[in-house]
Design a protein around this motif. Structure first.
Motif, PDB file in Angstrom:
ATOM      1  N   THR A   1     -19.449 -46.351   8.026  1.00 45.90           N
ATOM      2  CA  THR A   1     -18.515 -47.467   7.877  1.00 45.90           C
ATOM      3  C   THR A   1     -19.019 -48.697   8.611  1.00 45.90           C
ATOM      4  OG1 THR A   1     -16.666 -45.932   7.667  1.00 45.90           O
ATOM      5  CG2 THR A   1     -16.120 -48.202   8.240  1.00 45.90           C
TER       6      THR A   1
ATOM      7  N   ALA B   1     -21.801 -50.238   6.600  1.00 43.82           N
ATOM      8  CA  ALA B   1     -21.272 -50.922   5.418  1.00 43.82           C
ATOM      9  C   ALA B   1     -20.621 -52.243   5.799  1.00 43.82           C
ATOM     10  CB  ALA B   1     -20.276 -50.019   4.684  1.00 43.82           C
TER      11      ALA B   1
ATOM     12  N   ALA C   1     -23.313 -54.724   6.558  1.00 40.82           N
ATOM     13  CA  ALA C   1     -23.979 -55.176   5.341  1.00 40.82           C
ATOM     14  C   ALA C   1     -23.069 -56.037   4.471  1.00 40.82           C
ATOM     15  CB  ALA C   1     -24.472 -53.969   4.542  1.00 40.82           C
ATOM     16  N   GLY C   2     -21.773 -56.061   4.799  1.00 44.13           N
ATOM     17  CA  GLY C   2     -20.827 -56.869   4.039  1.00 44.13           C
ATOM     18  C   GLY C   2     -20.287 -56.200   2.802  1.00 44.13           C
ATOM     19  N   SER C   3     -20.574 -54.928   2.595  1.00 45.78           N
ATOM     20  CA  SER C   3     -20.125 -54.260   1.376  1.00 45.78           C
ATOM     21  C   SER C   3     -18.671 -53.802   1.429  1.00 45.78           C
ATOM     22  CB  SER C   3     -21.029 -53.062   1.062  1.00 45.78           C
ATOM     23  OG  SER C   3     -20.964 -52.101   2.093  1.00 45.78           O
ATOM     24  N   LEU C   4     -18.023 -53.906   2.578  1.00 49.45           N
ATOM     25  CA  LEU C   4     -16.614 -53.510   2.676  1.00 49.45           C
ATOM     26  C   LEU C   4     -15.684 -54.705   2.843  1.00 49.45           C
ATOM     27  CD1 LEU C   4     -16.672 -50.301   4.898  1.00 49.45           C
ATOM     28  CD2 LEU C   4     -16.469 -50.472   2.434  1.00 49.45           C
ATOM     29  N   ARG C   5     -16.181 -55.894   2.682  1.00 49.84           N
ATOM     30  CA  ARG C   5     -15.316 -57.075   2.834  1.00 49.84           C
ATOM     31  C   ARG C   5     -14.222 -57.064   1.784  1.00 49.84           C
ATOM     32  NH1 ARG C   5     -19.937 -61.509   3.942  1.00 49.84           N
ATOM     33  NH2 ARG C   5     -20.498 -60.693   5.973  1.00 49.84           N
TER      34      ARG C   5
ATOM     35  N   THR D   1     -11.729 -55.091   1.550  1.00 50.22           N
ATOM     36  CA  THR D   1     -11.158 -53.802   1.217  1.00 50.22           C
ATOM     37  C   THR D   1     -10.146 -53.327   2.239  1.00 50.22           C
ATOM     38  OG1 THR D   1     -12.926 -52.603   2.319  1.00 50.22           O
ATOM     39  CG2 THR D   1     -13.226 -53.061  -0.038  1.00 50.22           C
TER      40      THR D   1
END
Length: 94
Positions: free
Chosen positions: A76, A79, A82-86, A88
């Motif tokens: 988590t 992620a 890396a900005g992939s959970l923005r 959410t």
């Protein structure tokens, strides 16, 4: 000391030869953290026979039980970094 615990997930180690990211800590800080984890029952610290005395740190049963949680926490965090959970997360009031 999550790094110390996380490094113990891979293999037992000694403070002078830590695994993984734990090497960024000074031996004193790492040893103090490992002592704390031992007191909490998350790490075992058997002394190895011989001279000079050697100590090895390894996860206890309780420490191993935390493994899935630490792995998911790491994933988590990666992620999020890396900005992939923005976007959410839960909505915040305006």
């Amino acid at each position: 000391m999550v790094a110390a615990l996380g490094s113990s997930l891979r293999s037992p180690s000694t403070p002078s030869a830590p695994c993984g990211n734990a090497s960024r800590f000074s031996p004193k800080v790492l040893t103090e953290g490992l002592h704390d984890l031992c007191e909490r029952g998350l790490v075992d610290r058997p002394r190895l026979p011989g001279f000079p005395v050697h100590t090895r740190y390894a996860l206890s049963d309780a420490g191993r039980a935390l493994r899935p949680l630490l792995i998911e926490l790491y994933r988590t965090g990666e992620a999020l970094r890396a900005g992939s959970l923005r976007g959410t997360g839960p909505a915040t009031p305006s």
